[in-house]
Scaffold this motif. Structure first.
Motif, short mmCIF file in Angstrom:
data_model
loop_
_atom_site.label_atom_id
_atom_site.label_comp_id
_atom_site.label_asym_id
_atom_site.label_seq_id
_atom_site.Cartn_x
_atom_site.Cartn_y
_atom_site.Cartn_z
N ASP A 137 0.80 -1.23 0.00
CA ASP A 137 0.00 0.00 0.00
C ASP A 137 0.84 1.28 0.00
O ASP A 137 0.28 2.37 -0.11
CB ASP A 137 -0.93 0.03 1.22
N THR A 158 2.87 4.44 -1.00
CA THR A 158 3.05 5.32 -2.15
C THR A 158 4.16 6.33 -1.85
O THR A 158 4.95 6.66 -2.72
CB THR A 158 1.75 6.06 -2.50
N ASP A 159 4.20 6.83 -0.63
CA ASP A 159 5.24 7.75 -0.20
C ASP A 159 6.07 7.04 0.88
O ASP A 159 5.52 6.33 1.71
CB ASP A 159 4.61 9.02 0.37
#
Length: 156
Positions: free
Chosen positions: A41, A43-44
């Motif tokens: 999950d 993303t950053d």
């Protein structure tokens, strides 16, 4: 809610280290499942999450799935300070790749592991709350860098 939500920091670090030593207990299996889901999950990637995830990926037994590292390449590189004198709280190539055998080593060329000051020490790049701790942290950073350089075969 039964408790606070889980976090890759410190779960991935602890799970990675338990995998490294081959600890036989039910918790690492549950933690590993949690880590895989959380990594999927992502993303950053903040610097401390990056440290935790890299520790996990370096030691988790499922080496094929550890290729998740490739998906995280750009977010990881976005967090790396390539200037050895970068101001503020900077995270450098040797912070992420302390040994030549870790996954993050693939991100950096050899030129980036030389950031030593003229006096032979290394500085920290985070705020120091009192001048005396700056000397203490510099000593700690220098010892850590020397250990890393020995791992890279740069010291006898």
């Amino acid at each position: 809610m039964d408790g606070p939500p889980g976090s890759l920091v410190p779960t991935a670090t602890l799970a990675g280290q338990l995998h490294r030593i081959g600890h036989d207990h039910p918790w690492p299996a549950r933690a590993t499942d949690f880590c895989w889901n959380a990594i999927d999950d992502l993303t950053d990637v903040t610097p401390y999450v990056a440290y935790a995830v890299l520790t996990f990926l370096d030691h988790v037994p499922d080496r094929d799935r550890a290729a998740a590292f490739e998906r995280l390449r750009k977010p990881l590189l976005d967090r790396v300070a390539l200037d050895p004198h970068a101001p503020g709280e900077a995270h450098f190539p040797l912070d992420y790749a302390p040994t030549p055998h870790c996954l993050a080593r693939r991100l950096f060329d050899d030129a980036l592991i030389d950031a030593q000051d003229d006096d032979g020490g290394w500085r920290v790049n985070f705020p120091i709350w009192t001048p005396i701790t700056g000397h203490e942290w510099r000593g700690h950073a220098t010892v850590e860098r020397l250990i890393t350089l020995r791992a890279y075969g740069r010291l006898g």
